[in-house]
Each structure stands twice: as C-alpha cells, then as structure tokens.
Design an enzyme around this catalytic site. Structure first.
Site, PDB file in Angstrom:
ATOM      1  N   CYS A   1     -13.790  19.865 -30.641  1.00 16.47           N
ATOM      2  CA  CYS A   1     -14.281  19.795 -31.520  1.00 16.47           C
ATOM      3  C   CYS A   1     -14.502  21.551 -31.659  1.00 16.47           C
ATOM      4  O   CYS A   1     -14.132  21.610 -32.859  1.00 16.47           O
ATOM      5  CB  CYS A   1     -15.757  19.522 -31.348  1.00 16.47           C
ATOM      6  SG  CYS A   1     -16.853  19.983 -29.963  1.00 16.47           S
TER       7      CYS A   1
ATOM      8  N   HIS B   1     -21.768  19.046 -29.382  1.00 17.46           N
ATOM      9  CA  HIS B   1     -20.250  19.497 -30.163  1.00 17.46           C
ATOM     10  C   HIS B   1     -21.033  20.638 -31.834  1.00 17.46           C
ATOM     11  O   HIS B   1     -21.527  21.181 -32.048  1.00 17.46           O
ATOM     12  CB  HIS B   1     -20.710  17.836 -31.216  1.00 17.46           C
ATOM     13  CG  HIS B   1     -19.988  17.514 -32.123  1.00 17.46           C
ATOM     14  ND1 HIS B   1     -18.595  17.285 -32.171  1.00 17.46           N
ATOM     15  CD2 HIS B   1     -20.105  17.678 -33.592  1.00 17.46           C
ATOM     16  CE1 HIS B   1     -17.316  17.318 -33.083  1.00 17.46           C
ATOM     17  NE2 HIS B   1     -18.505  17.690 -34.359  1.00 17.46           N
TER      18      HIS B   1
ATOM     19  N   CYS C   1       3.645 -16.442  20.689  1.00 16.73           N
ATOM     20  CA  CYS C   1       3.590 -15.070  19.375  1.00 16.73           C
ATOM     21  C   CYS C   1       4.341 -16.113  18.375  1.00 16.73           C
ATOM     22  O   CYS C   1       4.585 -15.428  17.181  1.00 16.73           O
ATOM     23  CB  CYS C   1       4.054 -14.040  19.860  1.00 16.73           C
ATOM     24  SG  CYS C   1       5.497 -13.989  20.351  1.00 16.73           S
TER      25      CYS C   1
ATOM     26  N   CYS D   1      26.383  -1.411  17.062  1.00 10.63           N
ATOM     27  CA  CYS D   1      26.024  -1.443  15.507  1.00 10.63           C
ATOM     28  C   CYS D   1      26.597   0.195  15.432  1.00 10.63           C
ATOM     29  O   CYS D   1      26.547   1.087  15.992  1.00 10.63           O
ATOM     30  CB  CYS D   1      25.254  -1.046  15.044  1.00 10.63           C
ATOM     31  SG  CYS D   1      24.454  -0.950  13.633  1.00 10.63           S
TER      32      CYS D   1
ATOM     33  N   CYS E   1      -2.634  -6.783  13.568  1.00 12.12           N
ATOM     34  CA  CYS E   1      -3.241  -5.840  12.931  1.00 12.12           C
ATOM     35  C   CYS E   1      -4.380  -6.642  11.308  1.00 12.12           C
ATOM     36  O   CYS E   1      -4.472  -5.542  11.034  1.00 12.12           O
ATOM     37  CB  CYS E   1      -2.212  -4.510  12.832  1.00 12.12           C
ATOM     38  SG  CYS E   1      -1.218  -5.002  11.533  1.00 12.12           S
TER      39      CYS E   1
ATOM     40  N   CYS F   1      23.187   1.952  13.996  1.00  7.93           N
ATOM     41  CA  CYS F   1      22.190   2.434  14.916  1.00  7.93           C
ATOM     42  C   CYS F   1      22.559   2.406  16.264  1.00  7.93           C
ATOM     43  O   CYS F   1      21.558   2.106  17.301  1.00  7.93           O
ATOM     44  CB  CYS F   1      20.338   1.412  14.117  1.00  7.93           C
ATOM     45  SG  CYS F   1      21.380  -0.643  14.111  1.00  7.93           S
TER      46      CYS F   1
ATOM     47  N   CYS G   1      -0.369  -9.759   8.737  1.00  8.66           N
ATOM     48  CA  CYS G   1       0.106  -9.462   9.871  1.00  8.66           C
ATOM     49  C   CYS G   1      -1.061 -10.201  11.112  1.00  8.66           C
ATOM     50  O   CYS G   1      -2.556  -9.872  10.845  1.00  8.66           O
ATOM     51  CB  CYS G   1       0.405  -8.102  10.231  1.00  8.66           C
ATOM     52  SG  CYS G   1       0.919  -7.575  11.854  1.00  8.66           S
TER      53      CYS G   1
END
Length: 701
Positions: A436, A578, A27, A85, A167, A88, A164
């Site tokens: 009109c 009109h 990859c 962290c 996908c 997260c 990507c």
C-alpha cells in the site's frame, strides 16, 4: 540326518523352520528359492542313500506342488555355479534371471562361457531346464514384486501391509511403477514358457511322479495375482487422484487462488491474505466447493459451503470478522482510473520503468526523471450530485477519509484551507496489502498501482547500493528518537546490523510491510519531499491503544543536493497499518490564495496548500535529521522553507505549496483520467433530464 540339518534357516531372522514350511514362521518371509526336493517328503518309510541317488535326476515334486525342498543338491550348493551381478557383485543362483539384491537384468552369457560343474560323484543334471527350478525362480520373482522395502529399517514387508511390521514406518506413496511393470512382464513371460515346458515334461514323466491336481497351484497363483493387482490398483488410484487434482488446479483462476489463500489465512490468522482477496474484488459471500475442499485437503478445518464469515466465526477471528462484516454491509465495487484503462495503464508503467535511473558517484541512488502529480479533474464538479456521489464511492476510501477527518482531525481540519483555498484532500482507494505504501506513492504521482514492483525494485536497489549512507542516518535518528522519549540504552553493533538487515529484507519481499526508513528512501527516489498525515497511535480493532505509530511527519531528500530536487511535495495518509494517497482536486487558479501564494498568474497551474502543522498548530516532525541539522522549531522551519515552497496563510497556518499543471502533466495520465471520467459522463444525461423535468413541474405548480 539330524533335525537341524533337515530344517531351513530364514535369511532374515535366522529362525529354523520345518522343511514343509514355505514361509518363515516368525517373520513370514518367503523361503529362499534353491534346489528342488529330491525325495518324497510324505513317505512313511525313510529311503536309503541309493534310492536318493537314483531319484536325484527325476524330481518328485513338479511345478504345481506347494511343497518346498528339504535336501539341497550338491549342484545347487556349489558356489562356483552362481553368477555375479555386474552392478552390485552379489552372487545369485544360476536359475535367477535378475539380481536378488538390485533386481538388475542378468548379463547375457557368451557362447564360449559355460557354468562350472561340481565334478562330484553325483550324476550330472540333464540339459533340459527343469520345470521345478524354473517355477522356483518365477515364484521368487513374483514374491519380490509383492513386497516393499521399508525406507527406515530396510525390512521387506508384504504389499498389503500399510506400515512396516518392525518399525511402524508408513508405506511410501511413490511405489516404483517401473519395477512392478517389469515384474509383471517377466512373470507373464515365464508363465508362458513354463506352461509350454510343463506340457512336454509331464507327458513323458512317470505316472507315479505325476503332480497333484492343479487346483492348489491355481489358487496360490490367483492369490499372488490378487496381491499384485491390489498393489498396482492402489497406485492407479493414487495416480488418478493426482490427475484429478492437476485438472482442478488447471481450472483455477487468480481469483480462485486468492479465495483459497484467504480461507487458509483465516485458519492460520493471516490478515493480509484476507485483505488481498477483498481488495481484488472477490465475493465475501463465496462458498467453498467440493473441488476446493479437496484441494485444500484439511477436512478438520474446511467443509463444503463454508464462507469466509463461517471460518472467522469457527476459528474465533474477531478482527477478521469485523472487516468481513463491514465489507458485506458496505460492499461497493471500486472503479479507479487504472482499472478502466488497462492499455494506458501498461503504457504508463513502461514509462515509469524507463524513467528510473541511477545516479553516478558515491551516492548511487536511483531516481525518477519526471515530475508528475496526480489530481482529481475539476470536471467532476460539473456532474450531477448523484453521479458525484457514485464516483466518490468508487474512487475514494471512505473509511480512511472518515478516520482522518472525523475520528481524528488530521486532514482538512482548517476551513481556510479546505474551502477558501480549495485545498481539500481526498484519500484514494488502493490495495490493502503490504504494497500500500508503494501504491499510494505512485497514485499520488502517476495515478496507478505499483503492480509490477518497479518502485519496490528501485527501493531495494537503492537501499543495497547506498546502504552506508542510509544506515548512518537511520542509526543516528533511532538513537536520538529513543533518547527523546527518555529511553537511554545502547546497542551493540551486531544488533544494529541485524535490525538493518531486516529493513533491507522487507524492501525485497513483494507484499511485505514497509517502515519509516523506506519512506525516507522513496523521497530520494522521487527527488521530492513526502508529507505523511497519520494517526498517532496504533489501535486494535476494539479501539485499544497499542503504541505510537511514528509515521506522521515530513521526509526530505536530505542526501541529495537541493538543486537536484523538486520543491513540490506529495501527501500520504496513514491509518492503522495502511497508507493512502491524499490528492486534491484541480482548481481554476484565479481565486485569492492568501498571503504568500504566488501562482505566477498561470491559470493552468493548480496549487494545493499542504499544512506543515497539525491541528494543534505544532510543527510536523522532520524525520532522519543529523545531529547538525537538529535544532529548535525555528531552525526546522527554516529547513522546511529551504526544501519546499512554503508560505503562511492569512489564518497563520504554515503550508507547503504543491503545484501541478494539466497542460504540463504526462499525456498518458491525462488520457487515462479523461477515459475514466467519460464513463460517468455517459450516465449524466438521463439523471439530469429527470431532475430538470422535476424542476419544471415544480415551477409549473
């Protein structure tokens, strides 16, 4: 050590790669930065464990090497040495200055905190920061900035990838400039620190552990810089394009936007956009410029130099082409009183807005407090014939006048009314858009357009606040009208409600076309009858009959008390989708007006006789009558006489009298008309003088 233990597993696709690989073979994901290499990977002989322990404190691969670690030390594998962290909670390597997952900055550690050591038999790592590990973190930071995450499958792609690889999702245009800037800034700081430490570290290191030539490192770093610069450059180009488009939009005027809307309208088949541009006085022969084509952003449809005629031919819009070619052949600048006097026009609009009130009670409909009727000034007849012709070309709609007079005898079909009774009707020119009807109503009363949608707002509010009253009349009338044509059907209440909701929505949309129900409501707002003279059939631009129009007839304010309304009606003309205001010209008021005409001997009053029958002497339909009000022709004529001042001429024509007075008219309207007429009076002397000289020459001869 087994082969499986030597290889490293990719954290994205789990493929086992060789230790010398810096990217995953499958990859192309970068190798995760971890411990440094603690042995020479290219030695022919395999070192023993003792030599590994002796060399663990002095790594062989320096920052300039392109090789990657084979054996991870116990220090780097200890989970307790990682930092969590605060955003997260992801566990990051101790050398990482940012979180690997969310890229948030590492929290500064207090002096009392210290990383836990493994306590194993391995020797402790020296306190100076290892240049190799520093390089790994920096390289990881650079790689992070060179990748973008797919919004569809969350796969991290290279910066140069247009879509990507998993996908095929396209690259997002809105790249995070802050992330790139922070990455670039952090990389530059690490580069400076790394170079300073590298000078000190390499000077004291052994000659056998000296790094390879720096050309390999420089080439790798240059490649990384090129990739990052390409990503930043593409974003800079995107921002420049946006800035250029913004500059083009800022230079655009209202006429330019109308022209672009007309171009798009031709492509999409929207006739109203073309008519809006045409009625605004736009040039039909205008060509698309390069900036306008760039702004439209449809190369397959628009090209530089195209006109509306070119687009109509290309997309085979025969109906639009007929209108455009007619406009090109008969192009004449319109000059109506409202255009000549913008200051007075604005004051009149404020007067109209101030005269709109709502009636208290069960029927809370809005209404106008002033009775105003617009007529063309009698001074027009004092102008020379050439000036009169120019004036009528600029103020009248010649196409509507011709269709209502010549193609179908709808107006001015009676010589008695048109000549002897001075009741000739003129069709005023107005905007050929969905407004009109509202424009023609205000033109027939105040002589201006409904530019600020004051009348449309009153129409919508009246329909909304008095929905039950108008809905009952509309439903009963539609049922009777369908049965009168032999259409026997019944609708569910839900279907009636849906149709009524559509009528309400039309009243609230500026530019939307209006229907018969809206004319009925406007009669209540004006508190006076509205007579519509219109064609009976819808026709295509090729002259093919499409259906009944159903607009012609009389609209009475039946929901008001008769004492609350005026009996002087206004007249409108309807032709092929009109509406036009039909107004008369002022007369002196002393002619013999025929039987039944009572002028009260007031010479200042102008009386216009509006026929209540068609050219076949059939009584005009009265719209939205209830079951109790419906009857034979005599009963309907009686109803007309109750709501209007009616009389029968010597020729036997039933007419309604429209009364107006210049003295009693609104002073702002009088000033506007006088200022408009002064423009034609100024061109009179030269023409009159030349005509007089020619007449004198003819007499001398």
């Amino acid at each position: 050590m087994t082969e499986h233990g030597i290889k490293w597993g990719c954290e994205y696709c789990t493929y086992e790669n060789w230790p010398s690989a810096i990217k995953c073979t499958m990859c192309r994901a970068p190798r995760p930065s971890g411990a440094i290499i603690t042995e020479e990977p290219f030695k022919n002989s395999t070192p023993d464990v003792g030599s590994m322990e002796r060399d663990i404190g002095s790594p062989l691969i320096c920052p300039d090497s392109s090789a990657r670690p084979r054996v991870k030390s116990s220090y780097s594998m200890e989970p307790s040495s990682k930092w969590s962290c605060q955003i997260c909670t992801y566990l990051n390597w101790p050398r990482a200055i940012r979180c690997t997952q969310c890229l948030s900055q590492r929290r500064t550690r207090s002096p009392t905190e210290s990383p836990q050591s493994s306590g194993s038999g391995l020797r402790s790592i020296p306190s100076p920061i290892d240049p190799c590990e520093e390089y790994n973190d920096r390289n990881k930071l650079n790689i992070k900035g060179q990748h973008w995450t797919c919004s569809a499958c969350t796969y991290e792609n290279c910066a140069k990838a247009k879509k990507c690889v998993v996908c095929d999702h396209p690259t997002p245009n809105n790249m995070d400039a802050i992330e790139l800037a922070n990455t670039d800034e952090a990389s530059s700081i690490i580069n400076e620190q790394d170079r300073a430490r590298w000078r000190g570290g390499c000077s004291s290191s052994n000659s056998q552990r000296r790094s390879p030539p720096t050309s390999k490192r420089d080439s790798d770093m240059d490649f990384q810089r090129i990739e990052l610069a390409g990503a930043v450059g593409s974003k800079e180009e995107f921002e420049l394009d946006l800035k250029k488009l913004k500059q083009i939009k800022n230079r655009m005027r209202k006429t330019d936007w109308l022209f672009l809307n007309a171009c798009v309208g031709i492509v999409e088949g929207d006739l109203s956009a073309v008519e809006s541009y045409k009625t605004s006085g736009g040039d039909i022969a205008r060509q698309l410029s390069a900036d306008e084509v760039r702004l439209l952003n449809r190369p397959s449809a628009f090209d530089v130099g195209y006109t509306l005629v070119h687009l109509s031919i290309r997309f085979q819009r025969q109906d639009m082409l007929a209108i455009l070619l007619t406009e090109v052949s008969q192009h004449a600048a319109k000059c109506i009183p409202a255009m000549v006097c913008p200051e007075l026009t604005e004051q009149i609009r404020r007067e109209i807005a101030a005269s709109v009130h709502q009636r208290k009670g069960d029927f809370a409909c809005y209404f106008l407090t002033d009775l105003v009727t617009f007529t063309l000034p009698a001074d027009i007849e004092d102008l020379p014939p050439t000036v009169q012709e120019k004036l009528f070309d600029e103020v009248l709609d010649r196409d509507v006048q011709k269709e209502l007079e010549e193609e179908s005898p709808i107006i001015n079909w009676s010589l008695e009314l048109g000549t002897r009774l001075d009741s000739r009707l003129y069709a005023l020119w107005n905007r050929t858009a969905g407004d009109c009807l509202l424009d023609s109503v205000l033109q027939a009363t105040w002589g201006i357009y409904d530019k600020d949608s004051v009348l449309r707002k009153a129409l919508h509010d009246s329909l909304h606040d008095c929905s039950h009253w108008f809905y009952s009349r509309w439903k009963e009338w539609e049922s009777w009208y369908s049965q009168s044509f032999g259409l026997h059907f019944s609708l569910r209440e839900e279907q009636w409600q849906e149709d009524w909701a559509f009528i309400l929505s039309l009243a609230s949309q500026p530019g939307a076309s209006l229907e018969q129900t809206h004319i009925f409501v406007l009669a209540h707002i004006l508190r006076r009858p509205i007579i519509v003279y219109g064609v009976k059939y819808y026709k295509s631009f090729r002259g093919e009959t499409l259906g009944y129009t159903r607009f012609q007839g009389v609209y009475l304010p039946l929901l008001w008390e008769q004492s609350f309304c005026w009996k002087s009606p206004i007249a409108l003309g309807y032709t092929r989708g009109h509406f036009s205001a039909l107004v008369a010209m002022e007369n002196d008021g002393f002619d013999n007006r025929g039987a039944g005409a009572n002028l009260n001997t007031d010479d200042d009053i102008t009386v216009t006789f509006l026929p209540l029958v068609d050219s076949e002497r059939k009584l005009l339909h009265i719209h939205f009558l209830s079951a109790q009000e419906l009857g034979n022709e005599d009963q309907q004529e009686k109803l007309l006489r109750e709501w209007m001042d009616c009389c029968v001429t010597e020729g036997g024509v039933l007419v309604a009298m429209q009364k107006s007075s210049r003295r009693r008219n609104h002073p702002l309207v009088t000033q506007m008309v006088e200022k408009w007429l002064d423009g034609y009076r100024q061109i009179r002397p030269c023409t009159a003088l030349s005509d007089g000289e020619e007449d004198e020459d003819d007499e001398d001869e």
